[in-house]
Design a protein around this motif. Structure first.
Motif, PDB file in Angstrom:
ATOM      1  N   TRP A  85      42.778 154.811 -28.678  1.00 21.44           N
ATOM      2  CA  TRP A  85      42.823 153.434 -29.144  1.00 21.44           C
ATOM      3  C   TRP A  85      41.539 153.021 -29.874  1.00 21.44           C
ATOM      4  CZ3 TRP A  85      47.104 150.933 -29.772  1.00 21.44           C
ATOM      5  CH2 TRP A  85      48.205 151.235 -28.965  1.00 21.44           C
ATOM      6  N   ASP A  86      40.416 153.656 -29.558  1.00 21.22           N
ATOM      7  CA  ASP A  86      39.187 153.352 -30.290  1.00 21.22           C
ATOM      8  C   ASP A  86      39.337 153.719 -31.766  1.00 21.22           C
ATOM      9  OD1 ASP A  86      37.969 152.419 -28.013  1.00 21.22           O
ATOM     10  OD2 ASP A  86      37.034 154.351 -27.505  1.00 21.22           O
ATOM     11  N   GLU A  87      40.014 154.838 -32.018  1.00 20.94           N
ATOM     12  CA  GLU A  87      40.253 155.244 -33.406  1.00 20.94           C
ATOM     13  C   GLU A  87      41.184 154.251 -34.108  1.00 20.94           C
ATOM     14  OE1 GLU A  87      39.738 158.039 -36.632  1.00 20.94           O
ATOM     15  OE2 GLU A  87      38.736 157.772 -34.701  1.00 20.94           O
ATOM     16  N   VAL A  88      42.196 153.779 -33.396  1.00 18.61           N
ATOM     17  CA  VAL A  88      43.117 152.794 -33.971  1.00 18.61           C
ATOM     18  C   VAL A  88      42.377 151.507 -34.316  1.00 18.61           C
ATOM     19  CG1 VAL A  88      45.163 151.376 -33.527  1.00 18.61           C
ATOM     20  CG2 VAL A  88      45.099 153.767 -32.751  1.00 18.61           C
ATOM     21  N   LEU A  89      41.505 151.047 -33.414  1.00 17.22           N
ATOM     22  CA  LEU A  89      40.723 149.838 -33.678  1.00 17.22           C
ATOM     23  C   LEU A  89      39.802 150.044 -34.880  1.00 17.22           C
ATOM     24  CD1 LEU A  89      39.891 146.975 -32.858  1.00 17.22           C
ATOM     25  CD2 LEU A  89      38.209 148.008 -31.291  1.00 17.22           C
ATOM     26  N   HIS A  90      39.210 151.224 -34.977  1.00 18.46           N
ATOM     27  CA  HIS A  90      38.338 151.540 -36.107  1.00 18.46           C
ATOM     28  C   HIS A  90      39.109 151.474 -37.431  1.00 18.46           C
ATOM     29  CE1 HIS A  90      35.318 153.474 -38.564  1.00 18.46           C
ATOM     30  NE2 HIS A  90      36.132 154.495 -38.811  1.00 18.46           N
ATOM     31  N   VAL A  91      40.301 152.030 -37.462  1.00 25.41           N
ATOM     32  CA  VAL A  91      41.120 152.008 -38.680  1.00 25.41           C
ATOM     33  C   VAL A  91      41.570 150.582 -38.998  1.00 25.41           C
ATOM     34  CG1 VAL A  91      43.250 152.864 -39.746  1.00 25.41           C
ATOM     35  CG2 VAL A  91      41.851 154.386 -38.353  1.00 25.41           C
ATOM     36  N   PHE A  92      41.830 149.780 -37.950  1.00 25.12           N
ATOM     37  CA  PHE A  92      42.196 148.379 -38.167  1.00 25.12           C
ATOM     38  C   PHE A  92      41.080 147.639 -38.898  1.00 25.12           C
ATOM     39  CE2 PHE A  92      42.175 143.924 -36.930  1.00 25.12           C
ATOM     40  CZ  PHE A  92      43.499 143.544 -37.143  1.00 25.12           C
ATOM     41  N   VAL A  93      39.844 147.853 -38.478  1.00 19.67           N
ATOM     42  CA  VAL A  93      38.695 147.203 -39.122  1.00 19.67           C
ATOM     43  C   VAL A  93      38.551 147.691 -40.559  1.00 19.67           C
ATOM     44  CG1 VAL A  93      36.192 146.907 -39.068  1.00 19.67           C
ATOM     45  CG2 VAL A  93      37.511 146.826 -36.940  1.00 19.67           C
ATOM     46  N   LEU A  94      38.708 149.001 -40.782  1.00 21.93           N
ATOM     47  CA  LEU A  94      38.612 149.540 -42.133  1.00 21.93           C
ATOM     48  C   LEU A  94      39.699 148.959 -43.038  1.00 21.93           C
ATOM     49  CD1 LEU A  94      37.895 153.339 -41.450  1.00 21.93           C
ATOM     50  CD2 LEU A  94      36.267 151.565 -42.127  1.00 21.93           C
ATOM     51  N   THR A  95      40.892 148.793 -42.508  1.00 19.73           N
ATOM     52  CA  THR A  95      41.981 148.215 -43.295  1.00 19.73           C
ATOM     53  C   THR A  95      41.695 146.767 -43.645  1.00 19.73           C
ATOM     54  OG1 THR A  95      43.492 149.652 -42.062  1.00 19.73           O
ATOM     55  CG2 THR A  95      44.483 147.953 -43.418  1.00 19.73           C
ATOM     56  N   PHE A  96      41.049 146.044 -42.744  1.00 21.14           N
ATOM     57  CA  PHE A  96      40.677 144.657 -43.023  1.00 21.14           C
ATOM     58  C   PHE A  96      39.666 144.599 -44.163  1.00 21.14           C
ATOM     59  CE2 PHE A  96      38.280 140.728 -42.239  1.00 21.14           C
ATOM     60  CZ  PHE A  96      39.328 139.818 -42.186  1.00 21.14           C
ATOM     61  N   TYR A  97      38.732 145.550 -44.223  1.00 14.81           N
ATOM     62  CA  TYR A  97      37.784 145.600 -45.338  1.00 14.81           C
ATOM     63  C   TYR A  97      38.528 145.777 -46.672  1.00 14.81           C
ATOM     64  CZ  TYR A  97      34.007 146.273 -41.920  1.00 14.81           C
ATOM     65  OH  TYR A  97      33.116 146.116 -40.899  1.00 14.81           O
ATOM     66  N   THR A  98      39.486 146.684 -46.685  1.00 10.89           N
ATOM     67  CA  THR A  98      40.260 146.910 -47.914  1.00 10.89           C
ATOM     68  C   THR A  98      41.070 145.679 -48.279  1.00 10.89           C
ATOM     69  OG1 THR A  98      40.397 149.278 -47.408  1.00 10.89           O
ATOM     70  CG2 THR A  98      41.944 148.421 -49.027  1.00 10.89           C
ATOM     71  N   LEU A  99      41.598 144.975 -47.268  1.00 14.42           N
ATOM     72  CA  LEU A  99      42.347 143.746 -47.519  1.00 14.42           C
ATOM     73  C   LEU A  99      41.476 142.714 -48.240  1.00 14.42           C
ATOM     74  CD1 LEU A  99      44.797 141.841 -47.098  1.00 14.42           C
ATOM     75  CD2 LEU A  99      43.807 141.260 -44.873  1.00 14.42           C
ATOM     76  N   ILE A 100      40.245 142.537 -47.799  1.00 18.19           N
ATOM     77  CA  ILE A 100      39.335 141.584 -48.443  1.00 18.19           C
ATOM     78  C   ILE A 100      39.120 141.976 -49.904  1.00 18.19           C
ATOM     79  CG2 ILE A 100      37.005 140.634 -48.434  1.00 18.19           C
ATOM     80  CD1 ILE A 100      38.804 139.640 -46.178  1.00 18.19           C
ATOM     81  N   ARG A 101      38.926 143.276 -50.161  1.00 18.45           N
ATOM     82  CA  ARG A 101      38.741 143.724 -51.541  1.00 18.45           C
ATOM     83  C   ARG A 101      39.959 143.392 -52.392  1.00 18.45           C
ATOM     84  NH1 ARG A 101      36.653 148.577 -48.983  1.00 18.45           N
ATOM     85  NH2 ARG A 101      34.380 148.549 -49.135  1.00 18.45           N
TER      86      ARG A 101
END
Length: 576
Positions: free
Chosen positions: A362-378
């Motif tokens: 789940w730590d990896e899933v949370l990490h990918v969630f944060v990375l996806t949020f960065y791409t969303l902002i872009r």
């Protein structure tokens, strides 16, 4: 003497004219090139990691034709997909509940995500033969073309003017007749512009589709994309320049020989009560009109197609209007259908989660969630910038057919320009000036996707009824009021179609824009795109699935909560 004159006139009508000879020469040249390319397509597959590409400039015409064949094969498949998938989604409310969210997901799945799982399948169909790799490349190009065209056709079918729909009902047209006599012609202008954009989108991802790398295996097919990839790896700027020049020539050729005649022909499908002063023209279309044998040969074909379109077929999805009581949907059937959709979605989600959980936590899933949020902002910031910059310019061009004719090949070239060619400059600038890659690499995302907004807005402005333009001029509506009350509402459905596709394409482009390689240097921006790109390089399938699934989830929610709400407003309140 009169008999001799009659005989000579009859002979002239039977013999081909000079324009027929020009047309036949062009057709023969294309068939010869296709025959030559067939030998390469049916050849044995090269060994993995062995590149058949040389940077010999004399090979570029052959490479260009191989790439063009793949793109037109993918375009043909995209048209079939568009006319079936988009029509079903537009005509069936229950099918729409499934097909449109699925389309949102499909357009967000990166091309590397498709390649990672489809290359093995296509190679297995034709083991040891290049044809399997060709199918994999065509499918990859198809995934960069089809979604945009399907969204455009769906939007057009949903926004057919109500008065024309009532006329079709008055003439008691069957569903089949109504589709080919009203709905498909109404959708033609927008579909043609989006088809041009899709061709350019295919060029944008042609490097990834012809130089396929999954894990430690690389399969390279002859083409401009693989030529660019090889030149890019070697840092050969002169070869890159030659490839760009070749690409520009190819785009100009198919624009003049195919798209410009189609645009001029489709002008007759505009919905307007008065004739515009500016009329599209095409020298190729004029040449075809002057031929004798060619027109005689195609006339029976078009007559047969018109006869088929007028057949009184009655399709269940487009049946004539029934009584009001029978039109009201059954709540029980709706409930059962929704439960089936939810069950299938839950089953697919469970399979995905089970597969990911085999190696990841789940730590990896949370990490990918944060990375996806960065791409969303872009994506949000870049879509806003592209809208502010390009909508006014596109409206101005679309309202002037002569300018649109001149700008069309330039816009196609810019939209087709592979972002990979900017990697050298991007990496050099980031390293030389110690720039933040999270900010400056973001510009690579929008470089190719902003053109979806441009092409759709130009198409919407070009389709704006001329009689409404004359009425606006008579009422002296100008300035800000003209923008807010006339043209923006008029092009809103088209713009939203382009914005939805551009948004999905931006997520896709993040794969190559957030993880940039140039020679021995690699620059990485934080985001789900770079996460998927790095996982693909390593052949790490659980992480590929996790990244693709998270990206698809974000895109679907963003489209449902934002773009689709705007689209529903445009469809309901801004329909002509």
């Amino acid at each position: 003497m009169p008999q001799l004159t009659t005989f000579v006139s009859a002979g002239r009508r039977i013999l081909p004219n000079q324009w027929d000879l020009v047309a036949f020469a062009a057709i023969l040249a294309v068939l010869t090139a296709v025959a030559r390319s067939y030998h390469g397509i049916s050849a044995p597959l090269p060994a993995p990691n062995e590149s058949p590409i040389t940077l010999d400039y004399w090979q570029l015409p052959y490479y260009a034709f191989r790439t063009t064949l793949r793109m037109f094969a993918a375009l043909a498949a995209s048209l079939v997909f568009t006319f079936t998938y988009a029509t079903l989604a537009a005509k069936s409310r229950r099918a729409e509940m499934v097909l449109i969210p699925v389309l949102d997901v499909l357009q967000s799945v990166p091309i590397l995500g498709f390649l990672s799982f489809t290359v093995t399948f296509f190679l297995g169909l034709f083991p040891g033969n290049t044809f399997g790799a060709e199918l994999a490349a065509i499918f990859a190009i198809f995934t960069s073309q089809a979604w945009n065209m399907a969204f455009s056709f769906y939007q057009s079918l949903r926004t057919v003017p109500r008065d024309l729909d009532e006329v079709a009902r008055g003439f008691r047209l069957t569903g089949w007749q109504k589709f080919w006599q009203l709905e498909a012609p109404f959708a033609m202008p927008g579909l043609i512009w989006n088809t041009m954009m899709s061709m350019s989108g295919g060029w944008f991802f042609v490097v990834a589709s012809e130089a396929i790398t999954v894990g430690d295996t690389t399969i390279t097919l002859p083409g401009v994309g693989s030529f660019i990839a090889k030149a890019n790896d070697e840092g050969n700027w002169s070869a890159i320049g030659a490839a760009v020049l070749t690409m520009g020539i190819v785009i100009l050729l198919y624009d003049q020989l195919l798209f410009r005649p189609i645009v001029a022909w489709a002008a007759k499908f505009r919905v307007e009560l008065s004739v515009s002063q500016d009329v599209e023209s095409s020298w190729v279309l004029n040449l075809i009109k002057r031929t004798h044998w060619l027109r005689l040969g195609v006339t029976p074909v078009f007559a047969a197609l018109r006869g088929v379109s007028l057949l009184p077929l009655r399709l269940p999805l487009v049946a004539p209007t029934r009584s009001r009581s029978s039109d009201e949907p059954s709540r029980l059937i709706d409930a059962i259908w929704v439960l089936i959709v939810i069950a299938v979605a839950a089953w697919a989600a469970w399979l995905t989660i089970t597969y990911i959980a085999t190696e990841l936590n789940w730590d990896e899933v949370l990490h990918v969630f944060v990375l996806t949020f960065y791409t969303l902002i872009r994506v949000i910031v870049l879509m806003a910038l592209a809208t502010v910059v390009w909508v006014p310019i596109s409206v101005w061009i679309g309202l002037r057919p002569r300018w649109a004719e001149a700008v069309q090949p330039i816009a196609q070239f810019l939209a087709a320009f592979p972002v990979n060619l900017l990697f050298g400059a991007a990496v050099s600038l980031v390293l030389a000036f110690n720039l933040n890659p999270n900010i400056w690499l973001s510009l690579l995302i929008v470089f190719g996707t902003q053109w979806y907004i441009v092409f759709n807005t130009i198409g919407g402005a070009a389709a704006f009824p001329n009689d409404l333009r004359e009425a606006v001029a008579n009422f002296r509506i100008r300035g800000w009021r003209w923008w807010t009350q006339v043209i923006i509402p008029g092009v809103a459905p088209y713009y939203l179609t382009g914005a939805i596709t551009a948004s999905g394409g931006s997520w896709n482009a993040s794969i190559v824009a957030e993880y940039v390689k140039w020679k021995d240097h690699t620059v990485v921006a934080q985001g789900v795109g770079s996460y998927i790109a790095q996982a693909t390089d390593k052949g790490d399938f659980p992480r590929i699935v996790l990244g693709v699934a998270m990206m698809s989830l974000f895109v679907t929610l963003f489209n449902r909560l934002f773009w689709r709400r705007l689209y529903a407003i445009a469809e309901r309140r801004l329909r002509l």
